[in-house]
Design a protein around this motif. Structure first.
Motif, mmCIF file in Angstrom:
data_model
loop_
_atom_site.group_PDB
_atom_site.id
_atom_site.type_symbol
_atom_site.label_atom_id
_atom_site.label_comp_id
_atom_site.label_asym_id
_atom_site.label_seq_id
_atom_site.Cartn_x
_atom_site.Cartn_y
_atom_site.Cartn_z
ATOM 1 N N VAL A 46 39.118 -22.532 -2.278
ATOM 2 C CA VAL A 46 37.868 -21.151 -1.981
ATOM 3 C C VAL A 46 39.230 -20.896 -0.650
ATOM 4 C CG1 VAL A 46 36.447 -21.094 -1.148
ATOM 5 C CG2 VAL A 46 36.102 -22.567 -2.620
ATOM 6 N N GLN A 47 39.366 -19.795 -0.532
ATOM 7 C CA GLN A 47 40.528 -19.292 0.696
ATOM 8 C C GLN A 47 39.499 -19.442 2.489
ATOM 9 O OE1 GLN A 47 43.576 -19.351 0.523
ATOM 10 N NE2 GLN A 47 43.009 -20.281 -1.422
ATOM 11 N N ALA A 48 38.053 -19.115 1.978
ATOM 12 C CA ALA A 48 37.022 -19.124 2.594
ATOM 13 C C ALA A 48 38.094 -19.963 4.129
ATOM 14 C CB ALA A 48 35.596 -19.314 2.762
ATOM 15 N N ARG A 49 37.952 -19.296 5.195
ATOM 16 C CA ARG A 49 37.657 -20.236 6.987
ATOM 17 C C ARG A 49 36.461 -21.017 6.811
ATOM 18 N NH1 ARG A 49 42.794 -20.402 9.321
ATOM 19 N NH2 ARG A 49 41.794 -20.759 11.373
ATOM 20 N N VAL A 50 36.565 -21.908 7.587
ATOM 21 C CA VAL A 50 35.625 -22.733 7.549
ATOM 22 C C VAL A 50 35.248 -23.062 8.937
ATOM 23 C CG1 VAL A 50 34.391 -25.192 6.447
ATOM 24 C CG2 VAL A 50 35.601 -24.158 4.881
ATOM 25 N N LEU A 51 34.535 -22.796 9.388
ATOM 26 C CA LEU A 51 33.845 -23.637 10.276
ATOM 27 C C LEU A 51 32.260 -24.234 10.333
ATOM 28 C CD1 LEU A 51 33.662 -23.462 14.134
ATOM 29 C CD2 LEU A 51 32.364 -21.316 13.807
ATOM 30 N N VAL A 52 32.662 -25.572 10.900
ATOM 31 C CA VAL A 52 31.783 -26.563 11.405
ATOM 32 C C VAL A 52 31.365 -26.248 12.109
ATOM 33 C CG1 VAL A 52 31.443 -29.028 11.342
ATOM 34 C CG2 VAL A 52 33.474 -28.191 9.394
ATOM 35 N N LEU A 53 29.934 -26.224 12.317
ATOM 36 C CA LEU A 53 28.055 -26.119 13.402
ATOM 37 C C LEU A 53 28.022 -27.294 12.794
ATOM 38 C CD1 LEU A 53 26.982 -24.312 15.557
ATOM 39 C CD2 LEU A 53 25.965 -23.001 13.889
#
Length: 182
Positions: A46-53
């Motif tokens: 999956v090419q999305a950028r992941v921001l862990v919150l």
């Protein structure tokens, strides 16, 4: 921006199909392990950028998330305006890390030792105890009644906290320090 909520394993499929720009991911999800979701996103390319919150205050978890491919880690008490700026920054290709967790990544590794054992959660200690028995992820998953992906996430966290490169080194360290059970 498109968004996908990870409330079920079906959300992983949706993330692959919808191709969101940025995914906000918590490390503690009902029925899912955030680190396992991060690993699955990478496995599915999956090419999305992941921001862990997240509300997880274990700074080592932030380091594990970054090593697993997260583009950033912030804590849930972040100011809403700062969150918007963070999402935009991650979308633009920047890496972002909460200041409280930055020291975990920037601090030079002290090398393997007993101090890392003290940082382990009780579940990570259970996983490490199983590693010392030479068990595979599948066998550990069965023994602890969790998914293999959850075990994989715990093993990654154990390796990071202990400052070792592989399962064998982790097991040897545990045996050396007489860790047999949580």
């Amino acid at each position: 921006f498109r968004r996908v909520l990870f409330r079920s394993p079906a959300a992983l499929t949706a993330a692959a199909e919808l191709v969101p720009d940025v995914i906000l991911l918590d490390l503690k999800l009902p029925g899912l392990d955030g680190l396992a979701v991060l690993a699955e996103l990478a496995e599915r390319a999956v090419q999305a950028r992941v921001l862990v919150l997240t509300s997880v205050t274990d700074h080592a978890a932030a380091a594990v998330a970054m090593r697993a491919g997260a583009a950033g880690v912030l804590y849930k008490d972040v100011d809403p305006d700062a969150l918007v700026r963070a999402i935009r920054a991650v979308h633009d290709g920047h890496l972002l890390l909460a200041p409280e967790a930055a020291g975990t990544l920037l601090r030079p590794a002290a090398g393997p030792g007993a101090a890392g054992l003290d940082a382990l959660t009780s579940r990570e200690r259970e996983v490490l105890a199983e590693l010392t028995k030479g068990r595979s992820n599948r066998e550990i998953a069965r023994a602890l009644q969790v998914s293999e992906k959850t075990v994989k996430a715990h093993v990654s966290s154990v390796l990071a906290k202990l400052g070792v490169q592989d399962r064998t080194q982790a097991a040897l360290l545990a045996v050396r320090h007489e860790l047999s059970a949580p």
